[in-house]
Design a protein around this motif. Sequence first.
Motif, PDB file in Angstrom:
ATOM      1  N   UNK A 176      33.899  44.913  29.944  1.00  0.00           N
ATOM      2  CA  UNK A 176      34.181  44.263  31.221  1.00  0.00           C
ATOM      3  C   UNK A 176      33.517  44.930  32.412  1.00  0.00           C
ATOM      4  N   UNK A 177      32.719  45.968  32.146  1.00  0.00           N
ATOM      5  CA  UNK A 177      32.095  46.717  33.232  1.00  0.00           C
ATOM      6  C   UNK A 177      30.609  46.374  33.322  1.00  0.00           C
ATOM      7  N   UNK A 196      27.030  40.160  43.072  1.00  0.00           N
ATOM      8  CA  UNK A 196      27.126  41.605  42.878  1.00  0.00           C
ATOM      9  C   UNK A 196      28.499  42.115  43.288  1.00  0.00           C
ATOM     10  N   UNK A 197      29.021  41.590  44.393  1.00  0.00           N
ATOM     11  CA  UNK A 197      30.346  42.016  44.853  1.00  0.00           C
ATOM     12  C   UNK A 197      31.436  41.626  43.847  1.00  0.00           C
ATOM     13  N   UNK A 198      31.321  40.429  43.295  1.00  0.00           N
ATOM     14  CA  UNK A 198      32.308  39.981  42.305  1.00  0.00           C
ATOM     15  C   UNK A 198      32.196  40.788  41.024  1.00  0.00           C
ATOM     16  N   UNK A 199      30.954  41.137  40.636  1.00  0.00           N
ATOM     17  CA  UNK A 199      30.748  41.976  39.445  1.00  0.00           C
ATOM     18  C   UNK A 199      31.362  43.356  39.662  1.00  0.00           C
ATOM     19  N   UNK A 204      35.679  47.324  38.668  1.00  0.00           N
ATOM     20  CA  UNK A 204      36.690  48.243  39.186  1.00  0.00           C
ATOM     21  C   UNK A 204      38.068  47.960  38.593  1.00  0.00           C
ATOM     22  N   UNK A 205      38.330  46.703  38.265  1.00  0.00           N
ATOM     23  CA  UNK A 205      39.624  46.343  37.687  1.00  0.00           C
ATOM     24  C   UNK A 205      39.854  47.031  36.335  1.00  0.00           C
ATOM     25  N   UNK A 206      38.771  47.403  35.654  1.00  0.00           N
ATOM     26  CA  UNK A 206      38.882  48.041  34.333  1.00  0.00           C
ATOM     27  C   UNK A 206      39.081  49.552  34.419  1.00  0.00           C
ATOM     28  N   UNK A 233      40.979  52.005  43.778  1.00  0.00           N
ATOM     29  CA  UNK A 233      41.890  50.859  43.867  1.00  0.00           C
ATOM     30  C   UNK A 233      41.829  50.185  45.239  1.00  0.00           C
ATOM     31  N   UNK A 234      41.637  50.995  46.297  1.00  0.00           N
ATOM     32  CA  UNK A 234      41.570  50.406  47.641  1.00  0.00           C
ATOM     33  C   UNK A 234      40.351  49.505  47.785  1.00  0.00           C
ATOM     34  N   UNK A 235      39.231  49.929  47.213  1.00  0.00           N
ATOM     35  CA  UNK A 235      38.022  49.117  47.266  1.00  0.00           C
ATOM     36  C   UNK A 235      38.215  47.829  46.461  1.00  0.00           C
TER      37      UNK A 235
END
Length: 286
Positions: A176-177, A196-199, A204-206, A233-235
């Motif tokens: 997922x990364x 790119x931002x969505x990727x 980061x979620x992983x 997590x903040x990002x």
Amino acid sequence: EALLPISQTNLLVDDLALAPSITISAILDEAYFPANASRELENQFKEGYQAVQKNPDFDLIVPAAGALLKYLMDTQKRALSQIRQLDYYQPGRFMLLDTATRRNLELTRALADGSRRNTLLEVMDHTVTAMGGRLLRNWLEQPLLEADAITLRLDAVEELHQQMLKRNRLKELLEGIYDLERLASRISFGTANARDMLSLKKSLACLPELKATLEDCHALLLQQAGQSIDPMTELHELLEKAIDPNSPISIRDGGIIRTGFNSEVDRLRSLKQDGKLMLASLEEQE
């Protein structure tokens, strides 16, 4: 690519064996002067420059690194804030393999056609991220010599070989990364788009679970890998709130920022979309 002072570019140009495989770039000789190079490095690394000064090869490092930094600034035309430290390549840590040896062993390129087909890399490469693929290639081309470093790597491999469930979970998380190295480069140079931002957000979620899983391992190398991960997590939360998941690819098309995230953007967007209605309403009021 080789970066040389203008006065010495003929050194590689005259070498017919190297000429076809190396791009030669030139920079003013002054960039290699110790005083100029030191100033570039000190401005870039601030306090970190003190560590450079303590290196026994300081007199060799400064002209090379300072000139390279100057070249990057001249060609990129922007601040290089993402470059925060100097890493030194130490030949004593790795087995030196000349070009003929690499070619005959077919580590990463086949003798027949230069592809990776039937090479050691193709046989071993079961990586699931672009970053992992590059790292594995680097490891194959630079075999370790230090016994302690080899043992650490073998301990990590042994644990994941024996712990099938943990290995499979790590693989699922890594799938997922996206290519964070290249995403970071695009962001640093201001060329990133909505995709790119969505990727980055999905990657980061992983990270929190990936960090926890690695830190739960017994092998020191895996634990260190987990400890080095910043979940950010903040990002992730910022990207979740700010970026519209249905954004168009091109920045010029707009629509990247979620409705409701920024009141000024919402106001301007409303003016663009409902301008005629607003003018008609104003006409009616007048």
